[in-house]
Design an enzyme around this catalytic site. Structure first.
Site, PDB file in Angstrom:
ATOM      1  N   CYS A   8       0.865  -1.188   0.000  1.00  0.00           N
ATOM      2  CA  CYS A   8       0.000   0.000   0.000  1.00  0.00           C
ATOM      3  C   CYS A   8       0.897   1.231   0.000  1.00  0.00           C
ATOM      4  CB  CYS A   8      -0.975  -0.014   1.172  1.00  0.00           C
ATOM      5  SG  CYS A   8      -0.206   0.051   2.815  1.00  0.00           S
ATOM      6  N   ASN A  11       2.328   1.514   4.324  1.00  0.00           N
ATOM      7  CA  ASN A  11       2.664   0.242   4.987  1.00  0.00           C
ATOM      8  C   ASN A  11       2.363   0.291   6.492  1.00  0.00           C
ATOM      9  OD1 ASN A  11       5.567  -1.923   5.540  1.00  0.00           O
ATOM     10  ND2 ASN A  11       3.508  -2.510   5.048  1.00  0.00           N
ATOM     11  N   CYS A  13      -1.343   0.748   7.408  1.00  0.00           N
ATOM     12  CA  CYS A  13      -2.775   0.417   7.556  1.00  0.00           C
ATOM     13  C   CYS A  13      -3.172  -0.800   6.728  1.00  0.00           C
ATOM     14  CB  CYS A  13      -3.651   1.616   7.175  1.00  0.00           C
ATOM     15  SG  CYS A  13      -3.464   3.038   8.273  1.00  0.00           S
ATOM     16  N   ARG A  14      -3.296  -0.604   5.411  1.00  0.00           N
ATOM     17  CA  ARG A  14      -3.905  -1.654   4.586  1.00  0.00           C
ATOM     18  C   ARG A  14      -3.010  -2.871   4.363  1.00  0.00           C
ATOM     19  NH1 ARG A  14      -5.114   2.291  -0.212  1.00  0.00           N
ATOM     20  NH2 ARG A  14      -3.204   3.126   0.692  1.00  0.00           N
ATOM     21  N   SER A  15      -1.747  -2.642   3.966  1.00  0.00           N
ATOM     22  CA  SER A  15      -0.922  -3.827   3.652  1.00  0.00           C
ATOM     23  C   SER A  15      -0.520  -4.633   4.890  1.00  0.00           C
ATOM     24  CB  SER A  15       0.286  -3.473   2.775  1.00  0.00           C
ATOM     25  OG  SER A  15       1.161  -2.562   3.384  1.00  0.00           O
ATOM     26  N   ASP A 125      -8.104   3.933   1.156  1.00  0.00           N
ATOM     27  CA  ASP A 125      -7.155   4.396   2.169  1.00  0.00           C
ATOM     28  C   ASP A 125      -7.929   4.897   3.399  1.00  0.00           C
ATOM     29  OD1 ASP A 125      -5.302   5.755   3.660  1.00  0.00           O
ATOM     30  OD2 ASP A 125      -4.429   6.842   1.971  1.00  0.00           O
TER      31      ASP A 125
HETATM   32  P1  4NP Z   1      -1.772   2.844   4.180  1.00  0.00           P
HETATM   33  O1  4NP Z   1      -2.415   4.197   4.769  1.00  0.00           O
HETATM   34  O2  4NP Z   1      -1.260   3.182   2.799  1.00  0.00           O
HETATM   35  O3  4NP Z   1      -2.958   1.907   4.123  1.00  0.00           O
HETATM   36  O4  4NP Z   1      -0.693   2.416   5.131  1.00  0.00           O
HETATM   37  C1  4NP Z   1      -1.728   5.410   4.786  1.00  0.00           C
HETATM   38  C2  4NP Z   1      -0.810   5.673   5.753  1.00  0.00           C
HETATM   39  C3  4NP Z   1      -0.150   6.892   5.780  1.00  0.00           C
HETATM   40  C4  4NP Z   1      -0.423   7.844   4.817  1.00  0.00           C
HETATM   41  C5  4NP Z   1      -1.347   7.563   3.828  1.00  0.00           C
HETATM   42  C6  4NP Z   1      -2.001   6.343   3.804  1.00  0.00           C
HETATM   43  N1  4NP Z   1       0.227   9.105   4.860  1.00  0.00           N
HETATM   44  O5  4NP Z   1      -0.076   9.964   4.015  1.00  0.00           O
HETATM   45  O6  4NP Z   1       1.100   9.326   5.724  1.00  0.00           O
END
Ligand code: 4NP
Length: 153
Positions: A8, A11, A13-15, A125
């Site tokens: 994702c 790294n 939340c989703r992955s 997201d």
């Molecule tokens: P992820 O979520 O891609 O599912 O881990 C996010 C975590 C951090 C950010 C964006 C999405 N960020 O902009 O910091």
């Protein structure tokens, strides 16, 4: 041995959730020895950090422990993993752009292509949203990871 990398943006939340949900399904099926499972992000910003506390709490309520420490996806991941599974279309494009050749490009897949019954093409997201977004991520991943395992076994 099949090597699967979930990818994702951050790294956190989703992955990491995809990694934990898929690992649980693999363990339930008694197939732990047949898989290597990891996750990474296209963004280096959260590198070295554990998963987002909100994501960890929602996952824990369903029995998933998020143990991953964030890292950025590496060029060698495209060589070493058999499948790199992108959570959304941006992650998919970034991975395809990193690929050195057609063989590597062919390893890059979209998570929600494994769950056409949901009618959803991306894992949204959840980072800037509320509790419902984290629950939605887990719902989608449970369906998609279940189908992914069926497709691979
Ligand atoms: P992820 O979520 O891609 O599912 O881990 C996010 C975590 C951090 C950010 C964006 C999405 N960020 O902009 O910091």
């Amino acid at each position: 041995m099949k090597r699967i990398l979930f990818v994702c943006l951050g790294n956190i939340c989703r992955s990491p959730s995809a990694e934990a949900v898929f690992r649980a399904k693999v363990e339930d099926a008694g197939l732990s020895d047949a898989f290597e499972i990891d996750s990474a992000g296209t963004l280096a910003y959260h590198q070295g950090k554990p998963a987002d506390a909100r994501m960890m709490e929602h996952a824990a309520r369903r029995g998933y422990m998020l143990t991953s420490i964030a890292r950025k996806v590496l060029l060698r991941d495209l060589e070493q993993f058999d499948l790199l599974i992108a959570m959304d279309d941006d992650n998919y494009r970034e991975l395809r752009d990193l690929a050195a050749n057609d063989a590597e490009r062919a390893k890059v897949r979209r998570m929600m292509d494994y769950a056409p019954e949901t009618g959803v093409s991306e894992v949204p997201d959840p980072y800037y949203g509320g509790a419902a977004g984290f629950e939605r991520v887990l719902d989608l991943l449970e369906t998609a990871c279940g189908n992914l395992l069926k497709a691979l076994r």
